[in-house]
Write an enzyme that holds these catalytic residues in place. Sequence first.
Site, short mmCIF file in Angstrom:
data_model
loop_
_atom_site.label_atom_id
_atom_site.label_comp_id
_atom_site.label_asym_id
_atom_site.label_seq_id
_atom_site.Cartn_x
_atom_site.Cartn_y
_atom_site.Cartn_z
N LYS A 43 27.45 7.02 -24.15
CA LYS A 43 28.20 7.51 -25.31
C LYS A 43 29.45 8.20 -24.79
O LYS A 43 29.36 9.18 -24.05
CB LYS A 43 27.36 8.47 -26.14
CG LYS A 43 28.13 9.06 -27.31
CD LYS A 43 27.26 9.82 -28.26
CE LYS A 43 28.08 10.43 -29.37
NZ LYS A 43 27.25 11.14 -30.35
N LYS A 63 28.27 3.21 -27.04
CA LYS A 63 28.99 3.74 -28.20
C LYS A 63 30.29 4.38 -27.75
O LYS A 63 30.25 5.18 -26.83
CB LYS A 63 28.09 4.78 -28.88
CG LYS A 63 28.71 5.46 -30.08
CD LYS A 63 27.77 6.49 -30.58
CE LYS A 63 28.45 7.23 -31.71
NZ LYS A 63 27.72 8.39 -32.11
C1 PBG Z 1 26.80 13.23 -33.03
C2 PBG Z 1 27.07 11.83 -33.46
C3 PBG Z 1 28.35 11.30 -33.62
C4 PBG Z 1 28.20 10.00 -34.07
C5 PBG Z 1 26.83 9.74 -34.17
N1 PBG Z 1 26.15 10.89 -33.78
C6 PBG Z 1 29.68 11.93 -33.48
C7 PBG Z 1 29.97 12.76 -32.32
O1 PBG Z 1 29.41 12.59 -31.23
O2 PBG Z 1 30.80 13.65 -32.49
C8 PBG Z 1 29.35 9.09 -34.38
C9 PBG Z 1 29.09 7.90 -35.20
C10 PBG Z 1 30.30 7.26 -35.77
O3 PBG Z 1 31.46 7.62 -35.47
O4 PBG Z 1 30.12 6.32 -36.56
N2 PBG Z 1 25.59 13.53 -32.49
#
Ligand code: PBG
Length: 326
Positions: free
Chosen positions: A197, A250
Amino acid sequence: MSPLIQRPRRNRKSEAIRAMVEETRVTTDDLIFPLFLVDGKNQRSEVGSMPGIFRLSVDLMLKEIAECLKLGIRVFDVFPAVEDQWKDKTATKSYDPNFFYLKALRQIKKQFPEACIMTDVAMDPYSSDGHDGLVKDGKILNDETLEILGKMALAQAETGIDILGPSDMMDGRVGYIRKTLDENGFAEVSIMSYTAKYASGFYNPFRDALDSAPKFGDKKTYQMNPANRREALIEAEHDTAEGADFLMVKPALAYLDIIRLLRDNSSLPIAAYNVSGEYAMIKAAAQKGWLDGDRVMKETLLSIKRAGADVILTYFAKEFASSQPN
Ligand code: PBG
């Protein structure tokens, strides 16, 4: 006489031939639909930066899930949008069994036992700091956060959900959560780890949806540097050894090479999260008439699958499923 012996165009000459030699096909079975849950009844508000995506209270979410099941979508990832008054430093509400998120999950699984429900394990929706970990003196503490994530994971597992999605990027959290689940009789609950991520600019619409943006600083001490590729392999090795059932990359679009990298280096199913900003870009361009939204949506999902994703989390899931012939 033609000097050409090889003519690749012959395999493109008709719809029938093109369909026969098609290498990649996206189906509704590949998709997970993320949903945003709010407290209350009969609540429905559109996310400004995500046209067509709504925050729903549980009564309306049950209707939405029923509609999606009819279209063939069977896997849902439910995220809570929490009011500020319930947020604190330690994300206490994340493991309160009477909090609306956990209550709603129980209701959803009761009404649709056949649906596969995934949840989000991270502190940010419940944290007054807007971070995925416990904050002390401006730092994100790793091991102290694990304890909270363990409690959260257990509370979610107790609702009967199927897959936990740790999205926090703390070190060692997959193993910690796996152990907590196993010690408490939840060996059957799966973990889809947010393995690679990245600290990305593509999450902003999601943070609008949940009002979960960090109150200070950024997430670069836990989410990965977009410049790094080998590091994704390190994360994948850890998550695999710690018991993950799926590895996720991601965002998806700017990271197709990472999807391919994990696909070629792991035998686990690879998931990719087609994130909020990727959805927003296509929707905005389509609204302006600059792109054919339906066509670009399908091409996008195809590219993610072609890169090696077995599973795609996407806000387009319902739209995609609606456009499929039955
Ligand atoms: C946070 C989380 C995020 C997303 C999913 N879980 C955002 C972040 O890390 O700030 C993003 C998902 C998306 O942008 O569609 N735990």
